[in-house]
Write a protein that holds these residues in place. Structure first.
Motif, short mmCIF file in Angstrom:
data_model
loop_
_atom_site.label_atom_id
_atom_site.label_comp_id
_atom_site.label_asym_id
_atom_site.label_seq_id
_atom_site.Cartn_x
_atom_site.Cartn_y
_atom_site.Cartn_z
N ILE A 19 7.11 -1.06 -12.64
CA ILE A 19 6.25 -0.74 -12.23
C ILE A 19 4.75 0.39 -13.08
O ILE A 19 3.07 -0.41 -13.38
CB ILE A 19 6.51 0.35 -11.92
N SER A 22 3.40 -3.13 -15.18
CA SER A 22 2.18 -3.98 -14.40
C SER A 22 1.01 -2.88 -14.02
O SER A 22 0.93 -1.54 -14.12
CB SER A 22 2.69 -3.49 -12.61
N ALA A 25 -1.74 -3.84 -9.52
CA ALA A 25 -0.63 -3.53 -7.90
C ALA A 25 -1.77 -3.96 -6.64
O ALA A 25 -2.59 -3.96 -6.49
CB ALA A 25 -0.15 -1.85 -7.31
N HIS A 39 -6.35 -3.79 -4.01
CA HIS A 39 -5.90 -4.29 -5.31
C HIS A 39 -6.61 -3.13 -6.97
O HIS A 39 -7.54 -2.96 -7.15
CB HIS A 39 -6.07 -5.62 -6.98
N PHE A 78 4.47 -5.00 -6.94
CA PHE A 78 4.09 -4.70 -8.41
C PHE A 78 4.73 -5.93 -8.62
O PHE A 78 6.37 -6.45 -8.77
CB PHE A 78 5.21 -3.68 -9.14
#
Length: 207
Positions: A19, A22, A25, A39, A78
């Motif tokens: 997470i 990333s 997401a 997004h 993610f």
């Protein structure tokens, strides 16, 4: 998410690591307008709640804000590393030819009921946190305070913040665990030899 047992990842620190790694997401909701997706960059507070809490914001004009405010469950997706897997990577191809292409990847799905907020101070904390995260490492990091205060105040009025305590967390590490040791080694070596750094990164996850 379809989760064959061989690919399930339940290691919380590792899932939270995906997470945090990333950069963007996908936020998915379902409501009166059907499925919607946005997004968004997010901040994770790993210590808040059993699985952590996610913070982000949307434009106030985004119709998905209404779905977030409804109290219905939302999904955040993610994506980690991913790579195409050629049948030519498998030593077993030479033995029997019974191989097909596939895709290896790492993914995490976070589910929860979001709380929306428009309090300027809370919004500013989210915006500043995201800015500090993504400006880190630049020679002269830009700060929210670098912009005129009245301009920032106006921008904050145009967004809606949300906090999503993660109530359910699903992780998938599809790294050829369903193949024999020789084929796993072949995939790892094949990806490591690729000119694409994304393939090389995935090969490193395979040990």
């Amino acid at each position: 998410m379809y989760l064959p047992r061989a690919f399930v990842d339940e290691d919380l620190p590792r899932l939270q690591g995906v997470i945090q790694h990333s950069r963007l997401a996908t936020l998915v909701t379902w409501g009166a307008l059907g499925l919607q997706a946005s997004h968004v960059p997010l901040l994770l507070a790993p210590e808040q709640g059993a699985n952590g809490t996610l913070y982000g914001h949307l434009a106030k004009a985004n119709p998905q804000c209404a779905e977030l405010a409804s109290g219905a469950e939302a999904l955040l997706i993610f994506m980690g590393e991913d790579a195409y897997i050629s049948p030519s990577f498998y030593p077993s191809k030479a033995e029997h030819g019974k191989v097909v292409p596939t895709w290896n990847y790492v993914a995490v799905h976070a589910y929860g009921q979001p709380e929306v907020f428009t309090d300027p101070q809370r919004l500013l904390q989210v915006v500043e946190g995201l800015t500090e995260r993504h400006e880190a490492g630049r020679p002269q990091p830009w700060k929210v305070a670098d912009a005129p205060a009245d301009y920032i105040d106006g921008m904050l009025k145009a967004i809606v913040g949300f906090a999503l305590p993660i109530q359910r967390l699903e992780g998938k590490r599809k790294l050829s665990q369903n193949r024999n040791a020789e084929d796993i080694a072949g995939v790892r070596d094949g990806l490591a030899a690729s000119a694409d750094p994304r393939d090389q990164h995935l090969s490193q996850l395979m040990g």
